[in-house]
Design an enzyme around this catalytic site. Structure first.
Site, PDB file in Angstrom:
ATOM      1  N   HIS A  60      24.713 -21.111 -45.281  1.00  0.00           N
ATOM      2  CA  HIS A  60      24.792 -21.883 -44.036  1.00  0.00           C
ATOM      3  C   HIS A  60      26.246 -22.328 -43.828  1.00  0.00           C
ATOM      4  O   HIS A  60      27.045 -22.333 -44.787  1.00  0.00           O
ATOM      5  CB  HIS A  60      23.873 -23.102 -44.121  1.00  0.00           C
ATOM      6  CG  HIS A  60      22.424 -22.772 -43.919  1.00  0.00           C
ATOM      7  ND1 HIS A  60      21.473 -23.725 -43.607  1.00  0.00           N
ATOM      8  CD2 HIS A  60      21.765 -21.590 -43.956  1.00  0.00           C
ATOM      9  CE1 HIS A  60      20.285 -23.144 -43.483  1.00  0.00           C
ATOM     10  NE2 HIS A  60      20.433 -21.849 -43.691  1.00  0.00           N
ATOM     11  N   GLU A  62      27.599 -25.242 -43.371  1.00  0.00           N
ATOM     12  CA  GLU A  62      28.033 -26.422 -44.125  1.00  0.00           C
ATOM     13  C   GLU A  62      28.230 -26.082 -45.604  1.00  0.00           C
ATOM     14  O   GLU A  62      29.213 -26.508 -46.231  1.00  0.00           O
ATOM     15  CB  GLU A  62      27.002 -27.555 -43.995  1.00  0.00           C
ATOM     16  CG  GLU A  62      26.784 -28.039 -42.573  1.00  0.00           C
ATOM     17  CD  GLU A  62      25.672 -27.311 -41.834  1.00  0.00           C
ATOM     18  OE1 GLU A  62      25.483 -26.097 -42.044  1.00  0.00           O
ATOM     19  OE2 GLU A  62      24.979 -27.954 -41.033  1.00  0.00           O
ATOM     20  N   CYS A  90      20.699 -29.018 -42.051  1.00  0.00           N
ATOM     21  CA  CYS A  90      19.314 -28.847 -42.516  1.00  0.00           C
ATOM     22  C   CYS A  90      19.182 -29.603 -43.848  1.00  0.00           C
ATOM     23  O   CYS A  90      20.192 -30.045 -44.409  1.00  0.00           O
ATOM     24  CB  CYS A  90      19.003 -27.360 -42.693  1.00  0.00           C
ATOM     25  SG  CYS A  90      19.728 -26.660 -44.196  1.00  0.00           S
ATOM     26  N   CYS A  93      21.596 -28.337 -46.562  1.00  0.00           N
ATOM     27  CA  CYS A  93      23.008 -28.683 -46.340  1.00  0.00           C
ATOM     28  C   CYS A  93      23.235 -30.182 -46.471  1.00  0.00           C
ATOM     29  O   CYS A  93      24.269 -30.620 -46.987  1.00  0.00           O
ATOM     30  CB  CYS A  93      23.460 -28.189 -44.977  1.00  0.00           C
ATOM     31  SG  CYS A  93      23.481 -26.395 -44.857  1.00  0.00           S
TER      32      CYS A  93
HETATM   33  N1  LIG Z   1      23.005 -26.988 -39.631  1.00  0.00           N
HETATM   34  C1  LIG Z   1      22.620 -25.708 -39.846  1.00  0.00           C
HETATM   35  N2  LIG Z   1      21.363 -25.379 -39.589  1.00  0.00           N
HETATM   36  C2  LIG Z   1      21.002 -24.096 -39.833  1.00  0.00           C
HETATM   37  N3  LIG Z   1      19.800 -23.503 -39.667  1.00  0.00           N
HETATM   38  C3  LIG Z   1      19.939 -22.221 -40.039  1.00  0.00           C
HETATM   39  N4  LIG Z   1      21.201 -21.970 -40.429  1.00  0.00           N
HETATM   40  C4  LIG Z   1      21.886 -23.133 -40.310  1.00  0.00           C
HETATM   41  C5  LIG Z   1      23.248 -23.511 -40.568  1.00  0.00           C
HETATM   42  O1  LIG Z   1      24.116 -22.733 -40.985  1.00  0.00           O
HETATM   43  N5  LIG Z   1      23.548 -24.819 -40.311  1.00  0.00           N
END
Ligand SMILES: Nc1nc2[nH]cnc2c(=O)[nH]1
Length: 163
Positions: A60, A62, A90, A93
């Site tokens: 992701h 973050e 999420c 993260c």
């Molecule tokens: N904040 C965030 N939500 C996600 N949902 C799926 N991928 C991501 C991501 O990279 N960042």
């Protein structure tokens, strides 16, 4: 709640995160998510979603930005730094942000905005709030009496690097 007055510099850094989210998504790296880690207004590292291009469900924006910032600063502790993310983190993260000890989170799109375009962020917040037996992925506890041994050894380890 946080009664923060938003400054122009903060908006500029967030714009970079949003630009990344768009550029990298259009280039085909993954979902439309970008992140920037800064310290005292200086950009330390950036990240963008690379789940589908890197075959890495943890890539992701973050998490990618945290990994990059830790490499730049040669540390696992990002206290003193802040993260700007184009979408509310999420649960994975958010946990990574807490583990990295970042000082502050700025976000733009919400978990509901992510749900509206097909991402599981909001669902995952609901899922982890449930009791274990009520979750979608069966979760089975076993060998806890054996697993506690290395925990007890860690507790007693004199030269451990705590985090
Ligand atoms: N904040 C965030 N939500 C996600 N949902 C799926 N991928 C991501 C991501 O990279 N960042």
């Amino acid at each position: 709640m946080c009664d923060h007055v938003v400054h122009e510099q903060e908006k500029q850094i967030m714009r970079q995160a949003i630009e990344f989210s768009r550029e990298k998504m259009i280039a085909g790296f993954g979902g439309p998510f970008g992140a920037v880690i800064s310290r005292n207004g200086e950009v330390i590292a950036t990240g963008f979603n690379q789940v589908t291009s890197a075959n890495d469900p943890t890539a992701h924006a973050e998490v990618s930005a945290i990994r990059a910032a830790c490499q730049v600063l040669n540390t696992f502790d990002l206290s003193g730094c802040e993260i700007y993310t184009s979408c509310e983190p999420c649960p994975m993260c958010l946990s990574a942000i807490y583990w990295a000890r970042l000082d502050r989170i700025y976000y733009a799109n919400s978990r509901q905005d992510a749900a509206d375009i097909g991402f599981d962020d909001a669902f995952l917040y609901e899922e982890i709030a449930k009791d274990i037996p009520d979750r979608q992925i069966p979760t089975i506890r076993l060998l806890e009496k054996e697993a506690i041994l290395p925990f007890n050894e860690w507790r007693a380890k004199p030269d451990k690097i705590a985090y």
